[in-house]
Design a protein around this motif. Structure first.
Motif, PDB file in Angstrom:
ATOM      1  N   ASN A  94      38.514  56.458  66.127  1.00 55.96           N
ATOM      2  CA  ASN A  94      38.737  56.669  67.510  1.00 55.96           C
ATOM      3  C   ASN A  94      40.270  57.104  67.587  1.00 55.96           C
ATOM      4  N   PRO A  95      40.647  58.403  68.081  1.00 51.96           N
ATOM      5  CA  PRO A  95      42.076  58.709  68.196  1.00 51.96           C
ATOM      6  C   PRO A  95      42.984  58.140  68.936  1.00 51.96           C
ATOM      7  N   ILE A  96      42.406  57.736  70.167  1.00 51.60           N
ATOM      8  CA  ILE A  96      43.277  56.912  71.013  1.00 51.60           C
ATOM      9  C   ILE A  96      43.419  55.419  70.476  1.00 51.60           C
ATOM     10  N   VAL A  97      42.492  54.834  69.912  1.00 55.14           N
ATOM     11  CA  VAL A  97      42.768  53.567  69.479  1.00 55.14           C
ATOM     12  C   VAL A  97      43.712  53.549  68.210  1.00 55.14           C
ATOM     13  N   THR A  98      43.241  54.505  67.369  1.00 57.04           N
ATOM     14  CA  THR A  98      44.269  54.702  66.187  1.00 57.04           C
ATOM     15  C   THR A  98      45.673  55.026  66.594  1.00 57.04           C
ATOM     16  N   ALA A  99      45.959  56.081  67.546  1.00 60.27           N
ATOM     17  CA  ALA A  99      47.262  56.189  68.073  1.00 60.27           C
ATOM     18  C   ALA A  99      48.150  54.874  68.808  1.00 60.27           C
ATOM     19  N   LYS A 100      47.047  54.129  69.272  1.00 65.48           N
ATOM     20  CA  LYS A 100      47.747  52.953  69.638  1.00 65.48           C
ATOM     21  C   LYS A 100      48.310  51.997  68.814  1.00 65.48           C
ATOM     22  N   GLY A 101      47.408  51.968  67.594  1.00 63.89           N
ATOM     23  CA  GLY A 101      47.457  50.831  66.331  1.00 63.89           C
ATOM     24  C   GLY A 101      48.769  51.313  65.718  1.00 63.89           C
ATOM     25  N   SER A 103      51.168  53.548  66.840  1.00 68.74           N
ATOM     26  CA  SER A 103      52.741  53.352  67.580  1.00 68.74           C
ATOM     27  C   SER A 103      52.784  51.848  67.748  1.00 68.74           C
ATOM     28  N   THR A 104      51.975  51.034  67.840  1.00 69.50           N
ATOM     29  CA  THR A 104      52.240  49.519  67.761  1.00 69.50           C
ATOM     30  C   THR A 104      53.085  49.137  66.580  1.00 69.50           C
ATOM     31  N   ILE A 105      52.552  49.521  65.386  1.00 70.80           N
ATOM     32  CA  ILE A 105      53.217  49.271  64.043  1.00 70.80           C
ATOM     33  C   ILE A 105      54.838  49.683  64.012  1.00 70.80           C
ATOM     34  N   ASP A 106      54.889  51.138  64.334  1.00 68.86           N
ATOM     35  CA  ASP A 106      56.111  51.705  64.416  1.00 68.86           C
ATOM     36  C   ASP A 106      57.119  51.121  65.400  1.00 68.86           C
ATOM     37  N   TRP A 107      56.541  50.745  66.459  1.00 74.25           N
ATOM     38  CA  TRP A 107      57.591  49.883  67.492  1.00 74.25           C
ATOM     39  C   TRP A 107      58.047  48.499  67.044  1.00 74.25           C
ATOM     40  N   ILE A 168      46.509  58.625  82.653  1.00 75.04           N
ATOM     41  CA  ILE A 168      46.486  57.267  81.902  1.00 75.04           C
ATOM     42  C   ILE A 168      48.124  56.943  81.771  1.00 75.04           C
ATOM     43  N   ALA A 169      48.423  55.686  81.198  1.00 75.70           N
ATOM     44  CA  ALA A 169      49.622  55.398  80.701  1.00 75.70           C
ATOM     45  C   ALA A 169      49.490  55.088  79.197  1.00 75.70           C
ATOM     46  N   PHE A 170      50.260  55.427  78.243  1.00 74.87           N
ATOM     47  CA  PHE A 170      50.331  55.018  77.087  1.00 74.87           C
ATOM     48  C   PHE A 170      51.813  54.492  76.197  1.00 74.87           C
ATOM     49  N   GLU A 171      51.663  53.198  76.235  1.00 68.14           N
ATOM     50  CA  GLU A 171      52.905  52.649  75.730  1.00 68.14           C
ATOM     51  C   GLU A 171      52.508  51.335  74.892  1.00 68.14           C
ATOM     52  N   PRO A 172      53.551  51.166  73.780  1.00 72.45           N
ATOM     53  CA  PRO A 172      54.726  51.746  73.358  1.00 72.45           C
ATOM     54  C   PRO A 172      54.495  53.033  72.778  1.00 72.45           C
ATOM     55  N   LYS A 173      55.430  53.765  72.813  1.00 71.24           N
ATOM     56  CA  LYS A 173      55.498  55.100  72.079  1.00 71.24           C
ATOM     57  C   LYS A 173      56.105  54.771  70.991  1.00 71.24           C
ATOM     58  N   PRO A 174      55.866  55.774  69.782  1.00 70.15           N
ATOM     59  CA  PRO A 174      56.613  55.093  68.508  1.00 70.15           C
ATOM     60  C   PRO A 174      58.041  55.344  68.679  1.00 70.15           C
ATOM     61  N   HIS A 179      57.879  61.839  66.991  1.00 72.87           N
ATOM     62  CA  HIS A 179      56.716  60.788  66.789  1.00 72.87           C
ATOM     63  C   HIS A 179      56.667  60.267  65.388  1.00 72.87           C
ATOM     64  N   LEU A 180      56.108  59.490  65.097  1.00 70.32           N
ATOM     65  CA  LEU A 180      56.124  58.811  63.517  1.00 70.32           C
ATOM     66  C   LEU A 180      55.552  59.945  62.782  1.00 70.32           C
ATOM     67  N   PRO A 181      56.086  59.970  61.282  1.00 69.58           N
ATOM     68  CA  PRO A 181      55.782  61.340  60.553  1.00 69.58           C
ATOM     69  C   PRO A 181      54.508  61.101  60.283  1.00 69.58           C
ATOM     70  N   ILE A 182      53.475  62.292  60.247  1.00 65.76           N
ATOM     71  CA  ILE A 182      52.284  62.632  59.967  1.00 65.76           C
ATOM     72  C   ILE A 182      52.208  63.462  58.519  1.00 65.76           C
TER      73      ILE A 182
END
Length: 306
Positions: A94-101, A103-107, A168-174, A179-182
């Motif tokens: 799920n791209p929203i859940v993956t993006a959250k995971g 960005s959380t690790i990066d933060w 929507i709100a989406f935080e934390p950002k990376p 953004h984090l390297p892809i």
């Protein structure tokens, strides 16, 4: 040249597994990750499959991590080393859940996260998870665009066939900007075109080493190539030992028992092809301490000369 550190027992691939690895535990791996960081390794990557169909177990083995969970554990156990995936199967997420995971690790790691996505190759795994295999390329493109929107916009909005969101709100950002390297893993033209549009790194698998340079040129020739001068390419010395479907290949230039000068020469050839990061396979050893001793030898004897 940067060096990745391969943790034992991340997979049980027939082409690379040593018998003692099967008793290596998660706490063992985290201790080894800390040691790799102390030695000066640049990155640790986490392989991912969610399920392995029984028809593939002989070559692939049954043992794989959830990429985000594994990356988070390693990031939490270390302080400076980069954490990556190898690979995270993008259409199965799920791209929203993956993006959250991610960005959380990066933060929480202070900006040490890289992600290597792939579109997947095992149709049976897609079927089991209820994801249309033949649509995986379109899904990957859309998911990448949606995640970048979430990571970079204060008021993210996206309207697509597979994912949509607004208001929507989406935080934390990376921590890393924009953004984090892809990175992307894979070898087909469609993958390389996707790299040009979205990524700053490539992890080839089936591309022959002497073709890497021309394939990098193909990526950089695309009209929407965006990486600029920071394009990374990861290719390990043992990569050529594993073929399509994890088939074992006997490649004399990918042996684990090469001497120092052979390794240096081979890495020098990779560097000429445009490779920026590599890894050195560990020869047959007796256990964790011998594995770490060889890893130290690589840093002391090989890395300064390449």
């Amino acid at each position: 040249m940067k060096f990745g550190f391969g943790l034992p027992h991340m997979t049980r691939l027939k082409g690379s597994l040593q018998p003692w690895e099967t008793v290596v535990t998660g706490p063992d791996q985290l201790r080894m990750a800390r040691r790799a960081e102390q030695l000066g390794y640049d990155m640790i990557a986490v392989p991912e499959h969610f399920v392995v169909p029984t028809s593939h177990i002989d070559l692939s083995g049954p043992h794989y991590f959830h990429g985000i969970a594994g990356m988070a554990a390693i990031a939490g156990a270390t302080e400076t080393i980069k954490v990556n995936s190898c690979i995270m199967i993008l259409p199965l997420q799920n791209p929203i859940v993956t993006a959250k995971g991610l960005s959380t690790i990066d933060w929480m790691s202070g900006g040490r996260t890289i992600v290597t996505f792939g579109v997947g190759w095992d149709k049976e795994e897609f079927d089991i998870l209820g994801v249309p295999f033949n649509e995986r390329g379109k899904m990957a493109d859309e998911y990448l665009a949606a995640m970048i929107e979430l990571w970079t916009k204060d008021k993210p909005e996206f309207e697509g066939q597979y994912v949509s969101f607004k208001d929507i709100a989406f935080e934390p950002k990376p921590i890393q900007k924009p953004h984090l390297p892809i990175w992307m893993g894979g070898d087909a033209d469609a993958v390389l075109k996707r790299i040009a549009r979205y990524a700053t790194g490539w992890w080839p698998f089936l591309t022959k080493p002497d073709q890497i340079g021309e394939r990098i040129d193909f990526i950089k020739s695309q009209p929407d190539y965006k990486a600029g001068g920071d394009f990374e390419v990861m290719y390990g010395l043992a990569t050529a030992r594993i073929g399509e479907g994890h088939k074992v290949i006997d490649d004399p230039n990918a042996r684990s028992d090469m001497g120092a000068q052979q390794i240096i020469d081979r890495i020098g050839f990779f560097k000429e092809q445009g490779v920026t990061m590599t890894s050195v396979p560990i020869p047959p050893v007796s256990g964790i301490e011998a594995y770490l001793d060889h890893a130290q030898w690589v840093i002391e004897e090989i890395k300064p000369k390449v």
